[in-house]
Design a protein around this motif. Structure first.
Motif, short mmCIF file in Angstrom:
data_model
loop_
_atom_site.label_atom_id
_atom_site.label_comp_id
_atom_site.label_asym_id
_atom_site.label_seq_id
_atom_site.Cartn_x
_atom_site.Cartn_y
_atom_site.Cartn_z
N LYS A 122 0.83 -1.21 0.00
CA LYS A 122 0.00 0.00 0.00
C LYS A 122 0.87 1.26 0.00
CE LYS A 122 -4.02 -2.04 2.32
NZ LYS A 122 -4.83 -2.06 3.56
N ILE A 123 1.92 1.26 0.82
CA ILE A 123 2.81 2.43 0.87
C ILE A 123 3.52 2.61 -0.47
CG2 ILE A 123 4.84 3.44 1.97
CD1 ILE A 123 4.07 1.87 4.51
N GLU A 124 3.99 1.50 -1.05
CA GLU A 124 4.73 1.58 -2.31
C GLU A 124 3.84 2.06 -3.46
OE1 GLU A 124 8.02 -1.93 -1.34
OE2 GLU A 124 6.29 -2.35 -2.61
N LYS A 125 2.56 1.77 -3.40
CA LYS A 125 1.63 2.25 -4.44
C LYS A 125 1.40 3.75 -4.33
CE LYS A 125 -1.03 -2.00 -5.27
NZ LYS A 125 -2.36 -2.66 -5.12
N LYS A 126 1.45 4.27 -3.11
CA LYS A 126 1.22 5.69 -2.89
C LYS A 126 2.46 6.54 -3.18
CE LYS A 126 -2.38 5.17 0.66
NZ LYS A 126 -2.72 5.41 2.09
N GLN A 127 3.64 5.96 -2.92
CA GLN A 127 4.87 6.72 -3.06
C GLN A 127 5.75 6.10 -4.14
OE1 GLN A 127 6.74 8.19 0.49
NE2 GLN A 127 4.98 7.67 1.77
N VAL A 128 5.82 6.77 -5.26
CA VAL A 128 6.50 6.25 -6.45
C VAL A 128 7.96 5.89 -6.18
CG1 VAL A 128 7.18 6.74 -8.83
CG2 VAL A 128 4.96 7.53 -7.97
N LYS A 129 8.65 6.76 -5.47
CA LYS A 129 10.07 6.53 -5.19
C LYS A 129 10.29 5.21 -4.46
CE LYS A 129 13.97 8.53 -2.61
NZ LYS A 129 14.38 9.62 -1.69
N LEU A 130 9.47 4.96 -3.46
CA LEU A 130 9.59 3.71 -2.70
C LEU A 130 9.10 2.52 -3.50
CD1 LEU A 130 8.42 4.92 0.85
CD2 LEU A 130 10.74 4.80 -0.07
N GLY A 131 8.07 2.76 -4.31
CA GLY A 131 7.51 1.67 -5.13
C GLY A 131 8.47 1.20 -6.19
N THR A 132 9.17 2.15 -6.82
CA THR A 132 10.14 1.79 -7.86
C THR A 132 11.24 0.88 -7.31
OG1 THR A 132 9.73 3.90 -8.97
CG2 THR A 132 11.73 2.71 -9.58
N ALA A 133 11.66 1.14 -6.10
CA ALA A 133 12.72 0.34 -5.47
C ALA A 133 12.18 -0.86 -4.71
CB ALA A 133 13.53 1.22 -4.53
N LEU A 134 10.84 -0.95 -4.63
CA LEU A 134 10.22 -1.99 -3.79
C LEU A 134 10.81 -1.93 -2.37
CD1 LEU A 134 10.15 -4.97 -6.33
CD2 LEU A 134 8.29 -3.39 -5.76
N ALA A 135 11.06 -0.70 -1.93
CA ALA A 135 11.84 -0.47 -0.72
C ALA A 135 11.17 -0.97 0.55
CB ALA A 135 12.15 1.02 -0.59
N CYS A 136 9.87 -0.75 0.68
CA CYS A 136 9.18 -1.16 1.91
C CYS A 136 9.17 -2.67 2.07
CB CYS A 136 7.75 -0.62 1.92
SG CYS A 136 7.67 1.18 2.03
N GLY A 137 8.95 -3.38 0.96
CA GLY A 137 8.96 -4.83 0.99
C GLY A 137 10.33 -5.38 1.35
N LYS A 138 11.37 -4.80 0.78
CA LYS A 138 12.74 -5.26 1.07
C LYS A 138 13.11 -5.02 2.53
CE LYS A 138 14.38 -4.58 -3.68
NZ LYS A 138 15.21 -3.75 -4.59
N VAL A 139 12.76 -3.86 3.02
CA VAL A 139 13.04 -3.53 4.41
C VAL A 139 12.25 -4.44 5.34
CG1 VAL A 139 12.60 -1.77 6.17
CG2 VAL A 139 13.75 -1.13 4.05
#
Length: 267
Positions: free
Chosen positions: A19-36
């Motif tokens: 949900k966060i990655e869908k709202k924030q493009v920068k984080l979504g592009t890196a799949l950052a929340c999932g990786k963290v």
């Protein structure tokens, strides 16, 4: 079990990470929340090799989630985002770990819904305004959200702070309702015409800043309610969660006071 943790926070199609990655493009592009999230989960869930302490610190998380295609700051932002959104993520002593018990985020969200009432918000803002704006050598009296009938018509210099609903907003027709409300009080005391109209100063909130203030007040009231429930044994949480709630309340209170000073700036 751990299924709600994985599906709700870490890696499900409707997880908080997605949900966060869908709202924030920068984080979504890196799949950052999932990786963290996966780094924390695999590093702290039962069966992990991390036996020396309960959680992972930020440096360990960034190392585990590192991707040569993206800067470390992207993943640092992801940690900050999941900290205030995940329901099973715990934070204490600068460490992060997952538990099958829900943290205070869900409780906080439920409290915010209960506190999102105009009368509670207005009462709390008024309480803080009373500590900030007081009579002095120049201004004889301060009237906060006071009806016209109850504001004296005399020679004393008065500061009238208009209710939050009567605010100044450049983006609205007529710049909001503050001027109209002020004229009504200036000209009339109830149904009677005022005699000492030149003995009144008016202060109104900025409509754009007001939205941020209301959100902060709701958060403060929610944290205050959680702490009160814990101290009166209506809510069962551990010491780490209780300390976290107290710190959140203190931080939110500072934000509320600062934003009130910024918000009520139209004299």
């Amino acid at each position: 079990g751990w299924d709600p943790v994985i599906e709700g926070d870490v890696d499900g199609e409707n997880s908080q990470a997605v949900k966060i990655e869908k709202k924030q493009v920068k984080l979504g592009t890196a799949l950052a929340c999932g990786k963290v999230a996966r780094t924390i989960f695999f590093g702290t869930a039962p069966g992990s090799q991390n036996k020396l302490k309960q959680g992972l610190d930020k440096k360990q998380i960034l190392l585990g989630a590192a991707d040569p295609n993206f800067t470390p700051s992207t993943f640092s932002d992801a940690i900050d985002q999941i900290s205030s959104a995940f329901h099973y993520l715990n934070i204490g002593m600068n460490d992060y770990w997952f538990d099958i018990r829900q943290n205070l985020i869900k409780e906080m969200e439920d409290c915010q819904k209960r506190m999102n009432k105009t009368d509670l918000i207005e009462k709390e803002i008024k309480r803080h305004l009373q500590t900030i704006f007081k009579p002095n050598e120049t201004i004889n009296s301060v009237h906060i959200f006071t009806p016209s009938d109850d504001i004296p018509d005399d020679k004393q210099l008065k500061l009238i702070i208009l209710p939050t609903g009567e605010n100044y907003n450049k983006s609205r027709p007529g710049f909001g309702t503050a001027e109209t409300a002020a004229k009504q009080i200036l000209q009339n005391k109830g149904e009677q015409r005022r005699k000492y109209q030149n003995r009144m100063l008016f202060l109104a909130a900025d409509g754009n800043i007001l939205e941020r203030l209301i959100e902060q007040v709701i958060s403060f009231l929610a944290w205050e309610s959680i702490i009160e429930d814990y101290e009166n044994k209506r809510l069962t949480i551990d010491n780490i969660q209780a300390d976290s709630a107290r710190k959140s309340k203190e931080g939110t209170l500072k934000s509320v006071i600062q934003t009130i000073k910024e918000c009520f700036n139209h004299l």
